[in-house]
Design a protein around this motif. Structure first.
Motif, PDB file in Angstrom:
ATOM      1  N   GLY A  87     103.743  44.836  73.244  1.00  0.00           N
ATOM      2  CA  GLY A  87     103.255  45.928  74.065  1.00  0.00           C
ATOM      3  C   GLY A  87     102.071  46.680  73.469  1.00  0.00           C
ATOM      4  O   GLY A  87     101.593  47.642  74.048  1.00  0.00           O
ATOM      5  N   ARG A  88     101.561  46.237  72.360  1.00  0.00           N
ATOM      6  CA  ARG A  88     100.434  46.919  71.700  1.00  0.00           C
ATOM      7  C   ARG A  88      99.124  46.188  72.000  1.00  0.00           C
ATOM      8  O   ARG A  88      98.350  45.862  71.097  1.00  0.00           O
ATOM      9  CB  ARG A  88     100.670  46.995  70.196  1.00  0.00           C
ATOM     10  N   GLN A  89      98.859  45.926  73.274  1.00  0.00           N
ATOM     11  CA  GLN A  89      97.684  45.161  73.672  1.00  0.00           C
ATOM     12  C   GLN A  89      96.372  45.826  73.235  1.00  0.00           C
ATOM     13  O   GLN A  89      95.448  45.144  72.805  1.00  0.00           O
ATOM     14  CB  GLN A  89      97.674  44.942  75.189  1.00  0.00           C
ATOM     15  N   ILE A  90      96.278  47.127  73.340  1.00  0.00           N
ATOM     16  CA  ILE A  90      95.052  47.831  72.943  1.00  0.00           C
ATOM     17  C   ILE A  90      94.764  47.561  71.465  1.00  0.00           C
ATOM     18  O   ILE A  90      93.622  47.307  71.080  1.00  0.00           O
ATOM     19  CB  ILE A  90      95.169  49.348  73.213  1.00  0.00           C
ATOM     20  N   PHE A  91      95.800  47.609  70.633  1.00  0.00           N
ATOM     21  CA  PHE A  91      95.651  47.324  69.208  1.00  0.00           C
ATOM     22  C   PHE A  91      95.032  45.945  69.002  1.00  0.00           C
ATOM     23  O   PHE A  91      94.077  45.783  68.241  1.00  0.00           O
ATOM     24  CB  PHE A  91      97.023  47.426  68.518  1.00  0.00           C
ATOM     25  N   PHE A  92      95.570  44.935  69.704  1.00  0.00           N
ATOM     26  CA  PHE A  92      95.060  43.572  69.543  1.00  0.00           C
ATOM     27  C   PHE A  92      93.667  43.410  70.145  1.00  0.00           C
ATOM     28  O   PHE A  92      92.853  42.643  69.635  1.00  0.00           O
ATOM     29  CB  PHE A  92      96.028  42.553  70.162  1.00  0.00           C
ATOM     30  N   LEU A  93      93.398  44.123  71.227  1.00  0.00           N
ATOM     31  CA  LEU A  93      92.073  44.042  71.845  1.00  0.00           C
ATOM     32  C   LEU A  93      90.997  44.650  70.949  1.00  0.00           C
ATOM     33  O   LEU A  93      89.828  44.273  71.026  1.00  0.00           O
ATOM     34  CB  LEU A  93      92.080  44.717  73.215  1.00  0.00           C
ATOM     35  N   ILE A  94      91.374  45.593  70.099  1.00  0.00           N
ATOM     36  CA  ILE A  94      90.433  46.190  69.147  1.00  0.00           C
ATOM     37  C   ILE A  94      90.383  45.370  67.857  1.00  0.00           C
ATOM     38  O   ILE A  94      89.299  45.076  67.335  1.00  0.00           O
ATOM     39  CB  ILE A  94      90.821  47.656  68.837  1.00  0.00           C
ATOM     40  N   LEU A  95      91.546  44.986  67.347  1.00  0.00           N
ATOM     41  CA  LEU A  95      91.618  44.295  66.062  1.00  0.00           C
ATOM     42  C   LEU A  95      90.999  42.896  66.098  1.00  0.00           C
ATOM     43  O   LEU A  95      90.285  42.508  65.167  1.00  0.00           O
ATOM     44  CB  LEU A  95      93.079  44.197  65.595  1.00  0.00           C
ATOM     45  N   THR A  96      91.252  42.136  67.132  1.00  0.00           N
ATOM     46  CA  THR A  96      90.810  40.741  67.175  1.00  0.00           C
ATOM     47  C   THR A  96      89.293  40.592  67.040  1.00  0.00           C
ATOM     48  O   THR A  96      88.837  39.781  66.227  1.00  0.00           O
ATOM     49  CB  THR A  96      91.328  40.032  68.443  1.00  0.00           C
ATOM     50  N   PRO A  97      88.474  41.335  67.791  1.00  0.00           N
ATOM     51  CA  PRO A  97      87.020  41.186  67.592  1.00  0.00           C
ATOM     52  C   PRO A  97      86.567  41.561  66.175  1.00  0.00           C
ATOM     53  O   PRO A  97      85.671  40.914  65.628  1.00  0.00           O
ATOM     54  CB  PRO A  97      86.407  42.137  68.624  1.00  0.00           C
ATOM     55  N   VAL A  98      87.201  42.562  65.587  1.00  0.00           N
ATOM     56  CA  VAL A  98      86.847  42.950  64.215  1.00  0.00           C
ATOM     57  C   VAL A  98      87.155  41.805  63.254  1.00  0.00           C
ATOM     58  O   VAL A  98      86.321  41.423  62.418  1.00  0.00           O
ATOM     59  CB  VAL A  98      87.594  44.244  63.799  1.00  0.00           C
ATOM     60  N   VAL A  99      88.343  41.234  63.386  1.00  0.00           N
ATOM     61  CA  VAL A  99      88.738  40.106  62.529  1.00  0.00           C
ATOM     62  C   VAL A  99      87.808  38.920  62.760  1.00  0.00           C
ATOM     63  O   VAL A  99      87.381  38.254  61.809  1.00  0.00           O
ATOM     64  CB  VAL A  99      90.214  39.722  62.778  1.00  0.00           C
ATOM     65  N   MET A 100      87.458  38.647  64.012  1.00  0.00           N
ATOM     66  CA  MET A 100      86.579  37.519  64.310  1.00  0.00           C
ATOM     67  C   MET A 100      85.193  37.710  63.693  1.00  0.00           C
ATOM     68  O   MET A 100      84.608  36.751  63.177  1.00  0.00           O
ATOM     69  CB  MET A 100      86.494  37.299  65.818  1.00  0.00           C
TER      70      MET A 100
END
Length: 148
Positions: free
Chosen positions: A55-68
């Motif tokens: 349920g923490r989609q916003i977290f993943f939507l922010i974190l993933t581009p940074v990690v990429m």
């Protein structure tokens, strides 16, 4: 160039299998591929691996581009002869992007691969690419340490 081709193959395969799964299986439906070995089971995962942080989609939507961005930078800076390292980074970038596409497009990640011979969470090709990528980076680090 080989890394770009690998990246495109992983993304295309991941997205095509996810599209097929959504189009041909009902949520929770199981389709046996190899009896007692592997099946397809359509699940919607709104968390990370094993549905942690669900349920923490916003977290993943922010974190993933940074990690990429970090992974792309590391790939760009990778020494020319570190094939395991560069291949591992390429697989990790492709895996992260494959799941990121799902999160943006669907609001969840499509999982479908189930190992019937081993009690393991259901996963997808992007997850596999991430895992293999991490393993290749560890192999590179082990061999680098042995070289001194």
């Amino acid at each position: 160039m080989i890394y770009l081709i690998l990246f495109l193959i992983v993304i295309a395969s991941d997205q095509l299998l996810k599209y097929w799964t959504i189009s041909h299986l009902a949520l929770g439906q199981v389709k046996i591929l190899a009896p007692h070995l592997m099946s397809l089971t359509y699940l919607q995962n709104n968390g990370a691996a094993w549905n942690i942080l669900a349920g923490r989609q916003i977290f993943f939507l922010i974190l993933t581009p940074v990690v990429m961005v970090v992974l792309i930078y590391l790939l760009y800076r990778a020494p020319h002869k570190q094939y395991f390292y560069a291949t591992g980074l390429t697989l990790m970038i492709a895996g992260a992007l494959g799941n990121f596409i799902d999160r943006v497009r669907l609001g969840y990640v499509v999982d479908m691969l189930q190992l019937d011979w081993f009690n393991f969470p259901i996963f997808n090709l992007a997850d596999t690419a991430l895992t293999v990528g991490i393993i290749l980076i560890f192999i590179d680090l082990i061999f680098k340490d042995e070289k001194g």
